[in-house]
Design an enzyme around this catalytic site. Structure first.
Site, PDB file in Angstrom:
ATOM      1  N   THR A 221      10.562   1.420 -13.040  1.00 52.49           N
ATOM      2  CA  THR A 221      11.997   1.579 -13.314  1.00 52.49           C
ATOM      3  C   THR A 221      12.800   0.756 -12.298  1.00 52.49           C
ATOM      4  O   THR A 221      13.765   0.076 -12.654  1.00 52.49           O
ATOM      5  CB  THR A 221      12.402   3.068 -13.258  1.00 52.49           C
ATOM      6  OG1 THR A 221      11.399   3.846 -13.912  1.00 52.49           O
ATOM      7  CG2 THR A 221      13.729   3.305 -13.945  1.00 52.49           C
TER       8      THR A 221
ATOM      9  N   GLY B  73      13.366   5.088  -8.532  1.00 48.81           N
ATOM     10  CA  GLY B  73      12.823   5.985  -9.556  1.00 48.81           C
ATOM     11  C   GLY B  73      12.258   7.250  -8.956  1.00 48.81           C
ATOM     12  O   GLY B  73      12.450   7.543  -7.766  1.00 48.81           O
TER      13      GLY B  73
ATOM     14  N   ASP C 176       8.912  10.484  -9.790  1.00 44.21           N
ATOM     15  CA  ASP C 176       7.821  10.961 -10.642  1.00 44.21           C
ATOM     16  C   ASP C 176       8.175  12.270 -11.331  1.00 44.21           C
ATOM     17  O   ASP C 176       7.704  12.548 -12.422  1.00 44.21           O
ATOM     18  CB  ASP C 176       6.554  11.128  -9.799  1.00 44.21           C
ATOM     19  CG  ASP C 176       6.123   9.795  -9.205  1.00 44.21           C
ATOM     20  OD1 ASP C 176       5.966   8.833  -9.978  1.00 44.21           O
ATOM     21  OD2 ASP C 176       5.994   9.702  -7.971  1.00 44.21           O
TER      22      ASP C 176
ATOM     23  N   GLY D  98       4.208   8.348  -6.363  1.00 42.41           N
ATOM     24  CA  GLY D  98       3.117   7.975  -7.261  1.00 42.41           C
ATOM     25  C   GLY D  98       2.704   6.523  -7.067  1.00 42.41           C
ATOM     26  O   GLY D  98       1.547   6.149  -7.249  1.00 42.41           O
ATOM     27  N   GLY D  99       3.672   5.708  -6.659  1.00 44.05           N
ATOM     28  CA  GLY D  99       3.380   4.291  -6.390  1.00 44.05           C
ATOM     29  C   GLY D  99       2.909   4.061  -4.952  1.00 44.05           C
ATOM     30  O   GLY D  99       2.578   2.933  -4.584  1.00 44.05           O
TER      31      GLY D  99
ATOM     32  N   GLU E  67      10.242   4.474   1.256  1.00 46.55           N
ATOM     33  CA  GLU E  67      11.348   4.932   0.399  1.00 46.55           C
ATOM     34  C   GLU E  67      12.217   5.925   1.174  1.00 46.55           C
ATOM     35  O   GLU E  67      13.446   5.856   1.148  1.00 46.55           O
ATOM     36  CB  GLU E  67      10.789   5.578  -0.877  1.00 46.55           C
ATOM     37  CG  GLU E  67      10.165   4.549  -1.817  1.00 46.55           C
ATOM     38  CD  GLU E  67       9.437   5.145  -3.010  1.00 46.55           C
ATOM     39  OE1 GLU E  67       9.276   6.376  -3.086  1.00 46.55           O
ATOM     40  OE2 GLU E  67       9.017   4.372  -3.893  1.00 46.55           O
TER      41      GLU E  67
ATOM     42  N   LYS F 196      10.624  12.576 -16.861  1.00 51.98           N
ATOM     43  CA  LYS F 196      10.465  12.978 -15.446  1.00 51.98           C
ATOM     44  C   LYS F 196      11.139  14.322 -15.142  1.00 51.98           C
ATOM     45  O   LYS F 196      10.977  14.880 -14.068  1.00 51.98           O
ATOM     46  CB  LYS F 196      11.057  11.906 -14.521  1.00 51.98           C
ATOM     47  CG  LYS F 196      10.534  10.489 -14.756  1.00 51.98           C
ATOM     48  CD  LYS F 196       9.086  10.354 -14.399  1.00 51.98           C
ATOM     49  CE  LYS F 196       8.489   8.987 -14.647  1.00 51.98           C
ATOM     50  NZ  LYS F 196       8.969   7.920 -13.838  1.00 51.98           N
TER      51      LYS F 196
HETATM   52  C1  ABF Z   1       8.822   5.051  -7.147  1.00 51.17           C
HETATM   53  O1  ABF Z   1       8.114   4.669  -8.277  1.00 51.17           O
HETATM   54  C2  ABF Z   1       8.118   6.212  -6.700  1.00 51.17           C
HETATM   55  O2  ABF Z   1       8.576   7.038  -5.739  1.00 51.17           O
HETATM   56  C3  ABF Z   1       7.628   6.878  -7.908  1.00 51.17           C
HETATM   57  O3  ABF Z   1       6.345   7.211  -7.520  1.00 51.17           O
HETATM   58  C4  ABF Z   1       7.545   5.781  -8.904  1.00 51.17           C
HETATM   59  C5  ABF Z   1       8.169   5.980 -10.233  1.00 51.17           C
HETATM   60  O4  ABF Z   1       7.585   5.017 -11.020  1.00 51.17           O
HETATM   61  P1  ABF Z   1       8.089   4.512 -12.379  1.00 51.17           P
HETATM   62  O5  ABF Z   1       9.491   4.071 -12.219  1.00 51.17           O
HETATM   63  O6  ABF Z   1       7.144   3.388 -12.639  1.00 51.17           O
HETATM   64  O7  ABF Z   1       7.923   5.642 -13.333  1.00 51.17           O
HETATM   65  O8  ABF Z   1      10.135   5.269  -7.432  1.00 51.17           O
END
Ligand code: ABF
Length: 219
Positions: free
Chosen positions: A31, A82, A84, A96-97, A103, A121
């Site tokens: 995102t 973004g 999770d 998750g990333g 962050e 989410k």
């Molecule tokens: C970051 O990206 C993270 O903190 C969260 O793990 C992840 C969300 O991923 P996506 O936008 O791919 O769903 O914001």
């Protein structure tokens, strides 16, 4: 609409929160990547960015957007990233990333946090998504034992993954997080934990959810 289209819609909507002639904090994930692509279109209006990961820094630079070292920045007007999972109180699970620590650091410097997410989410109680915890490698077994003893759940080492800071991630499955602020603080009190993926003490100020009927704003 596909999930990517929902993410793209909130990424576009987040552009309204970009404060001209300031430094913008930029998150990580798919995102956030859509947001970076939108930001590229108005890059001449901002002073620069601080990125929460090497991956986001590379994408920003690829668009010719200046990326600054956080140590040379006194103030970030807004952090856009973004998540999770998010509850109704704008408490989040992130990481998750694997970029949770950077962050949280970039967020600490930012005046406002705008979270962008597709509506999948949104949850009633946080914890279905395994809670990521960044841990100093030598402490991983100790930290895992302490988590089980104090909070239950099942910590699983994220296989073959090293964070941008050279640490490992434990993903804790099976938690029902009814008091996210307390759990965030207690987890951070375990020696060897760098940080955890609860963004609750400092939560989102605004969440923009992508839904098939448009962007929903929660604050
Ligand atoms: C970051 O990206 C993270 O903190 C969260 O793990 C992840 C969300 O991923 P996506 O936008 O791919 O769903 O914001």
């Amino acid at each position: 609409m596909t999930q990517d289209e929902l993410k793209q819609a909130v990424a576009k909507a987040a552009i309204d929160y970009v404060v001209p002639e300031t430094i913008i904090g930029v998150g990580t994930g798919s995102t956030a990547n859509f947001f970076i692509d939108e930001l590229a279109k108005i890059k001449h209006t901002i002073e620069g960015t601080v990125a929460s990961s090497e991956a986001s820094a590379a994408r920003l630079k690829g668009h010719g957007i200046p990326v600054l070292d956080l140590n040379s920045v006194a103030e970030i007007s807004v952090y856009i990233d973004g998540a999770d999972e998010a509850d109704a109180g704008c408490h989040l699970v992130k990481g998750g990333g694997g970029a949770l620590t950077r962050e949280k650091i970039v967020l600490a410097v930012a005046k406002k946090f705008v979270c962008i997410a597709d509506e999948s989410k949104k949850v009633g109680v946080l914890g279905k998504f395994p809670l990521p915890i960044e841990v100093i490698p030598m402490a991983r077994s100790y930290v895992a034992r302490e988590i089980v003893k104090r909070f239950g759940g099942e910590p699983v080492l994220r296989d073959g993954f090293t964070t941008d800071n050279g640490n490992v991630i434990l993903d804790v499955h099976g938690l029902q997080i009814t008091d996210p602020v307390a759990l965030e603080n207690e987890l951070n009190g375990i020696v060897g934990v760098v940080t955890n993926g609860l963004f609750a003490a400092r939560k989102a100020d605004v969440i923009l959810y992508g839904t098939p009927t448009g962007v929903e704003k929660v604050e």
